[in-house]
Design an enzyme around this catalytic site. Structure first.
Site, PDB file in Angstrom:
ATOM      1  N   ASP A  34      45.634  38.517  42.648  1.00  0.00           N
ATOM      2  CA  ASP A  34      45.619  39.660  41.694  1.00  0.00           C
ATOM      3  C   ASP A  34      46.728  40.576  41.514  1.00  0.00           C
ATOM      4  O   ASP A  34      47.496  39.607  41.061  1.00  0.00           O
ATOM      5  CB  ASP A  34      44.605  40.774  42.725  1.00  0.00           C
ATOM      6  CG  ASP A  34      44.351  41.860  41.878  1.00  0.00           C
ATOM      7  OD1 ASP A  34      43.342  41.982  41.114  1.00  0.00           O
ATOM      8  OD2 ASP A  34      45.040  43.137  42.270  1.00  0.00           O
TER       9      ASP A  34
ATOM     10  N   HIS B  77      35.839  37.578  43.286  1.00  0.00           N
ATOM     11  CA  HIS B  77      37.269  37.916  42.878  1.00  0.00           C
ATOM     12  C   HIS B  77      38.209  37.571  43.870  1.00  0.00           C
ATOM     13  O   HIS B  77      39.314  37.067  43.874  1.00  0.00           O
ATOM     14  CB  HIS B  77      37.281  39.534  42.414  1.00  0.00           C
ATOM     15  CG  HIS B  77      38.884  40.035  42.303  1.00  0.00           C
ATOM     16  ND1 HIS B  77      39.701  39.296  41.221  1.00  0.00           N
ATOM     17  CD2 HIS B  77      39.516  40.928  42.692  1.00  0.00           C
ATOM     18  CE1 HIS B  77      40.719  39.722  41.314  1.00  0.00           C
ATOM     19  NE2 HIS B  77      40.785  40.974  42.276  1.00  0.00           N
TER      20      HIS B  77
END
Length: 323
Positions: free
Chosen positions: A144, A303
């Site tokens: 991320d 994610h």
């Protein structure tokens, strides 16, 4: 209330006022402080605070072998690697760092142009941390926001990064130039956080406060500890504001110059995430960014790959790092 300082002072005062004076001191005397969670998650690791030219970075490190820097995403901290870092430490000297503004690292002012939270500034932290630990070249894994810092580090410091693994991202300049309704709906916060302080900070704090009591694990409670910190929330918003301003300027300059990442790059992404639904050729995007690229989706991951499918994430990283 029109500044970061006002926002932090106001929210701190509200939190303090919510304590019951007659109970809180007694509770504090009755219980000794619990050891930090990282000690349980990373047995044999040690904690350091390393001053860089722009911040003070919280680091937990352990293991032996080639140096490996691991950078977390937003709004997480270095505990996000708890499933994979101990296994990697069998073969590598693993350095887990809280990005500036996150976790237990310092939270400097962003500046009028948000440049203190540019990926260039955050990458510089990583280079200086590793240098102070005696590592002039190292492997790098980022998830991320940490992967965005890693990408910038590989561009700015190609002599430092031996290999780069990026987890569940596409480059910011690509995303901002391929905005669709699906992207806006899926990544609303990318745009919400760009608004001037303190509006998105206040909204985000209220959202986290509303669900803070829902944490069911020590990991979630640790995340809440940081998510309820007004200084962290402001830093996170500054991170996103930098992404849509100074970071884009840096990317556009690199694109105009034809600059690419030259170290081997692994891109892995969540098969159950949003990127496969929004973009047809994720690997192709990365192949335009770097000269040596491989990658694939992890079919069962969401994610946070390293937490939702740690076995597949670990296997992919081990194959790439030792290859």
């Amino acid at each position: 209330m029109n500044s970061r300082r006002d926002f932090i002072k106001h929210t701190a005062a509200v939190g303090a006022a919510s304590l019951t004076p007659s109970i809180a001191p007694a509770a504090a005397q009755a219980q000794s402080p619990a050891p930090p969670l990282w000690q349980k998650l990373y047995p044999g690791f040690r904690n350091l605070r390393i001053k860089t030219s722009g911040a003070e970075i919280n680091v937990v490190m352990g293991g032996s072998g080639p140096p490996l820097l691991m950078l977390h995403g937003a709004p997480e901290s270095l505990v996000t690697w708890h499933f994979v870092a101990p296994a990697l430490a069998r073969d590598y000297t693993v350095v887990l760092a809280d990005l500036r503004g996150y976790g237990d690292s310092s939270k400097p002012e962003g500046g009028a142009d948000h440049s203190a939270y540019s990926k260039r500034a955050m990458a510089q932290d990583g280079v200086e941390v590793m240098a102070q630990l005696g590592h002039e070249r190292f492997l790098l894994v980022g998830h991320d926001r940490g992967a965005r810092v890693g990408r910038r580090m590989a561009l700015d410091h190609p002599e430092k990064v031996r290999k780069l693994a990026v987890l569940d991202i596409l480059p910011e300049h690509y995303l901002y130039s391929h905005v669709t309704l699906g992207f806006v709906r899926g990544y609303y916060h990318w745009f919400s956080f760009l608004r001037p302080a303190p509006i998105p900070e206040e909204e985000t704090l209220a959202r986290y406060q509303a669900r803070a009591g829902e944490a069911t694990s020590e990991i979630e409670r640790e995340y809440d500890r940081h998510r309820l910190d007004p200084a962290m929330l402001h830093a996170m918003c500054e991170d996103y504001r930098a992404s849509a301003s100074v970071d884009l300027d840096l990317d556009h300059a690199d694109l105009a110059a034809g600059k690419k990442i030259t170290c081997p790059l692994l891109a892995i992404w969540a098969g159950k995430g949003l990127y496969p639904r929004l973009f047809d050729d994720i690997l192709g995007v990365w192949q335009a960014e770097a000269t040596d690229v491989r990658g694939h989706a992890l079919p069962n991951a969401t994610h946070n790959l390293q937490e939702s499918d740690p076995q597949a994430t670990l296997a992919a990283l081990q194959a790439f790092l030792r290859g």
